[in-house]
Design a protein around this motif. Sequence first.
Motif, short mmCIF file in Angstrom:
data_model
loop_
_atom_site.label_atom_id
_atom_site.label_comp_id
_atom_site.label_asym_id
_atom_site.label_seq_id
_atom_site.Cartn_x
_atom_site.Cartn_y
_atom_site.Cartn_z
N SER A 1 1.27 -0.88 0.32
CA SER A 1 0.00 0.37 -0.06
C SER A 1 1.14 1.21 0.53
O SER A 1 0.66 1.56 1.30
CB SER A 1 -0.44 0.23 1.43
N GLY A 2 2.26 1.72 -0.75
CA GLY A 2 2.71 2.65 -1.13
C GLY A 2 4.24 2.15 -0.21
O GLY A 2 3.89 1.44 0.29
N ASN A 3 4.19 3.57 0.43
CA ASN A 3 5.45 3.17 1.72
C ASN A 3 4.75 2.71 2.72
O ASN A 3 3.82 2.46 3.14
CB ASN A 3 5.83 4.73 1.87
N PHE A 4 5.56 1.78 3.55
CA PHE A 4 5.72 1.30 4.59
C PHE A 4 6.36 1.44 5.35
O PHE A 4 7.72 1.58 4.85
CB PHE A 4 5.00 -0.24 4.41
N LEU A 5 6.33 1.63 6.69
CA LEU A 5 7.51 1.38 8.20
C LEU A 5 7.61 -0.31 8.33
O LEU A 5 7.25 -1.08 8.06
CB LEU A 5 6.60 2.08 9.55
N ARG A 6 9.64 0.01 8.38
CA ARG A 6 10.07 -1.55 8.92
C ARG A 6 11.12 -1.17 9.64
O ARG A 6 12.20 -0.61 9.49
CB ARG A 6 10.33 -2.06 7.59
N ILE A 7 11.03 -1.89 11.13
CA ILE A 7 12.14 -1.71 12.06
C ILE A 7 12.94 -2.98 12.06
O ILE A 7 12.46 -4.01 12.52
CB ILE A 7 11.10 -1.30 13.15
N THR A 8 14.35 -2.74 12.12
CA THR A 8 14.69 -3.72 11.33
C THR A 8 16.41 -3.47 12.98
O THR A 8 17.37 -2.78 12.73
CB THR A 8 15.35 -4.00 10.78
N LYS A 9 16.20 -3.82 14.32
CA LYS A 9 17.08 -3.41 15.23
C LYS A 9 17.22 -4.51 16.21
O LYS A 9 15.65 -4.69 16.62
CB LYS A 9 17.46 -2.23 15.34
N ASN A 10 18.15 -5.03 17.50
CA ASN A 10 18.03 -5.03 17.97
C ASN A 10 17.27 -4.33 19.87
O ASN A 10 18.29 -3.66 19.77
CB ASN A 10 19.51 -5.63 18.83
N ILE A 11 16.27 -4.62 20.21
CA ILE A 11 15.35 -3.85 20.95
C ILE A 11 16.02 -4.97 22.44
O ILE A 11 15.55 -5.53 22.66
CB ILE A 11 14.29 -3.70 20.79
N GLY A 12 16.55 -3.95 22.82
CA GLY A 12 16.55 -4.61 24.52
C GLY A 12 15.42 -4.68 25.02
O GLY A 12 14.52 -4.21 25.36
N ALA A 13 15.73 -5.22 26.72
CA ALA A 13 14.69 -5.37 27.55
C ALA A 13 14.15 -4.39 28.10
O ALA A 13 15.36 -4.02 28.66
CB ALA A 13 14.35 -6.52 28.80
N TRP A 14 13.20 -3.56 27.71
CA TRP A 14 12.55 -2.23 28.76
C TRP A 14 13.08 -1.43 28.13
O TRP A 14 13.39 0.02 28.79
CB TRP A 14 13.01 -2.03 30.21
N ALA A 15 14.01 -1.15 27.00
CA ALA A 15 14.54 0.08 26.74
C ALA A 15 12.90 0.45 25.64
O ALA A 15 12.43 -0.15 24.60
CB ALA A 15 15.48 -0.62 25.12
N TRP A 16 12.92 2.14 25.94
CA TRP A 16 11.99 2.86 24.88
C TRP A 16 12.81 3.17 23.50
O TRP A 16 13.61 3.71 23.21
CB TRP A 16 11.84 3.92 25.66
N THR A 17 11.77 2.28 22.48
CA THR A 17 11.97 2.31 21.42
C THR A 17 10.90 2.54 20.59
O THR A 17 9.81 2.32 20.15
CB THR A 17 12.43 1.24 20.94
N GLU A 18 10.32 4.13 20.05
CA GLU A 18 10.11 4.80 19.57
C GLU A 18 10.15 4.17 18.16
O GLU A 18 10.89 3.89 16.99
CB GLU A 18 10.09 6.25 19.84
N PHE A 19 8.20 4.14 17.95
CA PHE A 19 8.27 3.09 16.60
C PHE A 19 7.81 4.19 15.32
O PHE A 19 7.72 4.37 13.85
CB PHE A 19 7.40 2.01 16.45
N ALA A 20 6.26 4.98 16.22
CA ALA A 20 5.07 5.66 15.04
C ALA A 20 4.38 6.59 15.65
O ALA A 20 4.15 6.35 16.91
CB ALA A 20 4.81 4.87 14.30
N GLY A 21 4.03 7.62 15.23
CA GLY A 21 2.90 8.65 15.62
C GLY A 21 3.24 10.35 15.99
O GLY A 21 4.93 10.40 15.53
N GLY A 22 3.26 10.35 17.08
CA GLY A 22 3.55 11.72 17.04
C GLY A 22 2.22 12.69 18.04
O GLY A 22 0.78 12.19 17.59
N LYS A 23 2.29 13.78 17.49
CA LYS A 23 1.01 14.40 18.97
C LYS A 23 0.45 14.98 17.23
O LYS A 23 0.30 15.21 16.39
CB LYS A 23 1.63 15.98 19.41
N GLU A 24 -1.86 14.79 18.14
CA GLU A 24 -2.21 15.71 16.87
C GLU A 24 -1.76 16.32 16.17
O GLU A 24 -2.00 16.30 14.74
CB GLU A 24 -3.18 16.25 17.83
N ASP A 25 -0.75 17.59 16.52
CA ASP A 25 -0.96 19.14 15.40
C ASP A 25 0.26 18.41 14.67
O ASP A 25 0.96 19.03 13.68
CB ASP A 25 -0.62 20.71 16.02
N ALA A 26 1.09 16.88 14.62
CA ALA A 26 2.47 16.80 13.71
C ALA A 26 1.78 15.74 13.13
O ALA A 26 2.47 15.39 12.50
CB ALA A 26 3.58 16.52 14.64
#
Length: 381
Positions: free
Chosen positions: A236-261
């Motif tokens: 469906s056109g562009n998409f998101l793909r995350i490829t990384k090692n994520i540690g336990a309890w590591a804050w890892t932003e993936f998608a989104g934002g505030k409403e005005d963004a």
Amino acid sequence: MKSLNKVLLLLLLAIGVAGVLQSCKKDDDEGGRPVINYVRITRPESSDSLLVGAAQGQLIAVVGNNLKNAVAVWFNDQQAMLTPTYITNTSLLVSVPSQIPMEVTNKMKIYFKNGDSLLHNFEVQIGEPVLNSMVSEYVNAGNVATIKGNFFYAPLTVTFTGGATGELVAVDDEELQVRIPANAQPGPITVKTNFGETKSDFWFRDNRNLLITSDPWTGWWGQDMVVPGTSPLAISGNFLRITKNIGAWAWTEFAGGKEDALATSKNIPDDAVLNPDKYNMKFEVNTLKPYNGNRIKFMIGQVNSPDPNWDVEPYFWEPPFDTKGQWQTVVIPFNEVVAKYATNWGVRPQGYGVKIWFHGPGALDADIAFDNLRVVPKVDK
């Protein structure tokens, strides 16, 4: 002469009566001719519920007389399975065959041990198609989509919004595979058989109420994870793909934002906020490596100060989940998503922020593609 005639007449009458008595005795010895009085459902408390037809697989009671020598029962051109212990002189219990008839006569025929048969009007009520879901609601033209449901009886047709008809690849009672035509449009699909026609509540390529889409990307997080629609993986056109090692309890932003963004922040209908039980949250995901650790948090609404409690209010999408390198539509009832919301949740004319982050126990070697987060009605209107 008259006396002789009287004698002969009395003799003939005697012979006739003797024949009738003998015939009656013969009928009594054989139990008499079979008769069906009525057909009903098998629950004793509903014994007055008479039937002129029944669905495939339904257990029915045939009530009559002289039925004890029944050896076979057919509905249309399909033979039912008889159990001797369910047959008495006045009734027999039998399940309507589940197999689809090739010839529909709307007749039930009972065969007996002595070669007699008994015909009774009875309709097998064959279900119209039931459409439950698609494995992925987004499939490229020329590729094969899988539709889950029931009563998929050939011959059948699959028609997409806009009138395009798909090429059938495989069909069984509960699943069909169809090749997507070039001009299929977003919207419900319709499946038609000889026994009815059904339009889906889900949409193919559902483009309603999109909250996260990378066409174009907007928001605070995930810009570096955008894969262009020219990728062989794109649906469906562009998409998101995350490829990384994520540690336990590591804050890892993936998608989104505030409403005005977010350019899509006003795409949630008020009705979904007021009546979340009538909506689903959906997205397409492709786990190129299994999602088998950590966890993903979804938050829809206010996403900065004063923030909801990020530890207890979000919806937690827990592992394991593995699509084995294929796109799949995930469906989560929206009332479950918002069940723990307590802070700043309600109709927001200014729009809705979205957070999708990894944060949980266990490390994850992530390779996950994601697209088309949306909140859509459960029932097509």
